[in-house]
Design an enzyme around this catalytic site. Structure first.
Site, mmCIF file in Angstrom:
data_model
loop_
_atom_site.group_PDB
_atom_site.id
_atom_site.type_symbol
_atom_site.label_atom_id
_atom_site.label_comp_id
_atom_site.label_asym_id
_atom_site.label_seq_id
_atom_site.Cartn_x
_atom_site.Cartn_y
_atom_site.Cartn_z
ATOM 1 N N PHE A 1 35.406 31.221 37.600
ATOM 2 C CA PHE A 1 36.771 31.709 37.377
ATOM 3 C C PHE A 1 37.330 32.218 38.708
ATOM 4 O O PHE A 1 36.671 32.979 39.407
ATOM 5 C CB PHE A 1 36.735 32.832 36.339
ATOM 6 C CG PHE A 1 38.081 33.211 35.820
ATOM 7 C CD1 PHE A 1 38.673 32.483 34.801
ATOM 8 C CD2 PHE A 1 38.774 34.291 36.357
ATOM 9 C CE1 PHE A 1 39.922 32.834 34.319
ATOM 10 C CE2 PHE A 1 40.026 34.644 35.878
ATOM 11 C CZ PHE A 1 40.605 33.918 34.858
ATOM 12 N N ASP B 1 28.892 37.772 35.000
ATOM 13 C CA ASP B 1 30.201 37.985 34.388
ATOM 14 C C ASP B 1 30.095 37.511 32.942
ATOM 15 O O ASP B 1 29.824 36.327 32.678
ATOM 16 C CB ASP B 1 31.274 37.207 35.158
ATOM 17 C CG ASP B 1 32.681 37.531 34.656
ATOM 18 O OD1 ASP B 1 32.817 37.893 33.462
ATOM 19 O OD2 ASP B 1 33.625 37.402 35.440
HETATM 20 C C1 LIG Z 1 39.038 36.164 31.757
HETATM 21 C C2 LIG Z 1 38.142 36.278 32.942
HETATM 22 C C3 LIG Z 1 38.384 37.229 33.932
HETATM 23 C C4 LIG Z 1 39.592 38.109 33.824
HETATM 24 O O1 LIG Z 1 39.702 39.070 34.799
HETATM 25 P P1 LIG Z 1 40.854 40.170 34.686
HETATM 26 O O2 LIG Z 1 40.554 41.114 35.762
HETATM 27 O O3 LIG Z 1 40.781 40.749 33.306
HETATM 28 O O4 LIG Z 1 42.169 39.485 34.837
HETATM 29 C C5 LIG Z 1 37.487 37.331 34.980
HETATM 30 N N1 LIG Z 1 36.418 36.497 35.066
HETATM 31 C C6 LIG Z 1 36.184 35.554 34.134
HETATM 32 C C7 LIG Z 1 34.993 34.668 34.254
HETATM 33 C C8 LIG Z 1 37.050 35.404 33.060
HETATM 34 O O5 LIG Z 1 36.828 34.461 32.158
#
Ligand SMILES: *Cc1c(COP(=O)(O)O)cnc(C)c1O
Length: 426
Positions: free
Chosen positions: A125, A195
């Protein structure tokens, strides 16, 4: 399989009563709980009470009286069993991006400058990669990105400081073997950061059993905390007191109300809190977490996992049987699959994925679209993404979604001009 077979599966589903805990619009099949979880029915009342009673009437007393000040830890304790952590180990605070910043700094500082390489996946991501890039710059380190998971072991060497992975991939739904990769990384002297954005509340996670080092995750996806809900952070107890996170705000201080001019970090996970929690958002997330307490009585994460696998299996089988224009990008092996299924469209249709998703949404089947990598569309095609939240998705929903998809492709309904306009959020 027929629609009646799907209805039969719903009738036999021990988790079916959980559907009633959510406010889901009539006639909508919601398959985007991996992006924004649905609204638990209890949440509106809970938030109203927090506004009218706790804020409106009790005002500042609510920090003590309503336990506002303890919310980051209290919610963390409710979340802990979902990720294989113990009471007192999880903190709910800030966003996933910010928590990642904290744990990356902490992990690199634990390596004391001896190792500076952070290894991740190029298709991770983007926020994870952007934050990692910023942190390695600050540490004078290097971010190494692999194209496929089988390249990871080769980079676990004496220079590797941190292996930072998203457990369930946001595009493909592919799930890593957390215990195995953690072991490999640690054998090479590296630390792991997981994550759990697409894992917490969707698949069983065993952070302690895997001996992982750090984890972060998201409150607004499978945990149903509402748009922009606070995120969470976990640090293995063996690093408590040794690892330091850089956002040294007053609520991570050992004695915030001593108002000392000198920072002294709190013991344990409390140090990972920075400033004042967003209480109204915490209230909504707490209500989302309480749904899992109901689910616990019906078999908990193990039962949710078996329903999730059955739902995604049904969806994939039906796509294979009825949608020749699409191919399944998500792993078919259940051990490698999270709680979503991603499809790519074949041949000339590959560029139509966005319009097809818009056509599905217009018919009440809500999934989402994730753009491919324009430089390598073969390896990373445009995707139609369908999330299956076992708390509220029914077998008939999975069946009906395929029926609509098959029809939209067969009739080329997606070609209508209104489906071609790209929105800001896809
Ligand atoms: C949804 C998601 C995020 C979101 O990060 P925010 O700080 O809440 O915007 C981060 N990492 C992954 C892998 C995600 O799927």
């Amino acid at each position: 399989m027929t629609r009646d077979d799907a209805l039969q599966l719903d009738a036999q589903d021990p988790l079916a009563p959980l559907h009633e805990l959510f406010q889901l619009p009539e006639g909508k099949i919601y398959l985007d709980g991996n992006s924004l979880g649905a609204l638990p029915k209890a949440t509106a009342e809970r938030v109203r009470r927090a506004i009218e009673q706790e804020w409106g009437s009790d005002l500042i007393e609510s920090w003590n009286k309503a336990g506002w000040i303890d919310a980051p830890r209290r919610l963390g304790d409710k979340l802990a069993p979902l990720v294989g952590a113990r009471t007192g180990e999880v903190l709910v605070a800030d966003s996933t991006s910010i928590n990642l910043y904290k744990v990356l700094h902490a992990a690199l500082s634990l390596q004391q400058g001896q190792r500076k390489k952070v290894v991740s996946e190029r298709s991770n991501f983007p926020t994870d990669l952007y934050i990692a890039d910023s942190v390695v710059r600050a540490h004078g380190g290097e971010l190494v990105l692999v194209d496929t998971p089988d390249e990871i072991p080769a980079h676990l060497d004496e220079r590797c400081a941190v292996l930072m992975l998203t457990h369930v991939h946001y595009r493909t739904g592919r799930m890593h073997d957390m215990a195995l990769l953690t072991r490999w990384a640690q054998q090479a002297g590296a630390l792991t950061i997981w994550d759990l954005a697409h894992s917490a509340g969707a698949v069983p996670v065993d952070l302690l059993g895997s001996a992982a080092d750090f984890a972060v995750g998201c409150g607004y996806k499978y945990l149903n905390g509402g748009p922009g809900a606070p995120a969470f952070v976990w640090v293995h107890p063996r690093h408590h007191g040794l690892s330091y996170q850089p956002l040294s705000g007053w609520l991570g201080h050992a004695q915030p109300f001593a108002f000392s001019p000198f920072y002294q970090p709190a013991a344990g996970i409390q140090q990972y809190q920075c400033g004042t929690p967003a209480v109204l958002a915490m209230t909504a997330l707490e209500s989302g977490l309480e749904v899992f307490e109901q689910a616990q009585k019906l078999g908990g994460m193990a039962a949710l996992r078996s329903k999730s696998l059955a739902l995604t299996q049904l969806f994939m089988d039906e796509v294979e049987a009825r949608v020749p224009q699409a191919r399944i990008v998500t792993p078919k092996e259940s051990a490698q699959r999270g709680s979503q299924v991603s499809l790519a469209l074949n041949g000339d249709l590959s560029g139509a994925a966005y319009a097809v998703m818009q056509a599905l949404i217009a018919r009440g089947v809500v999934g989402d679209f994730r753009a491919g990598d324009p430089r390598r569309l073969e390896a990373e095609p445009h995707l139609l993404r369908f999330g299956f939240t076992p708390l509220y998705t029914r077998f008939a929903d999975a069946f009906d979604a395929v029926t609509q998809l098959a029809d939209i492709l067969a009739t080329e309904a997606w070609r209508a001009p209104e489906f071609q306009k790209q929105n800001k959020v896809t």
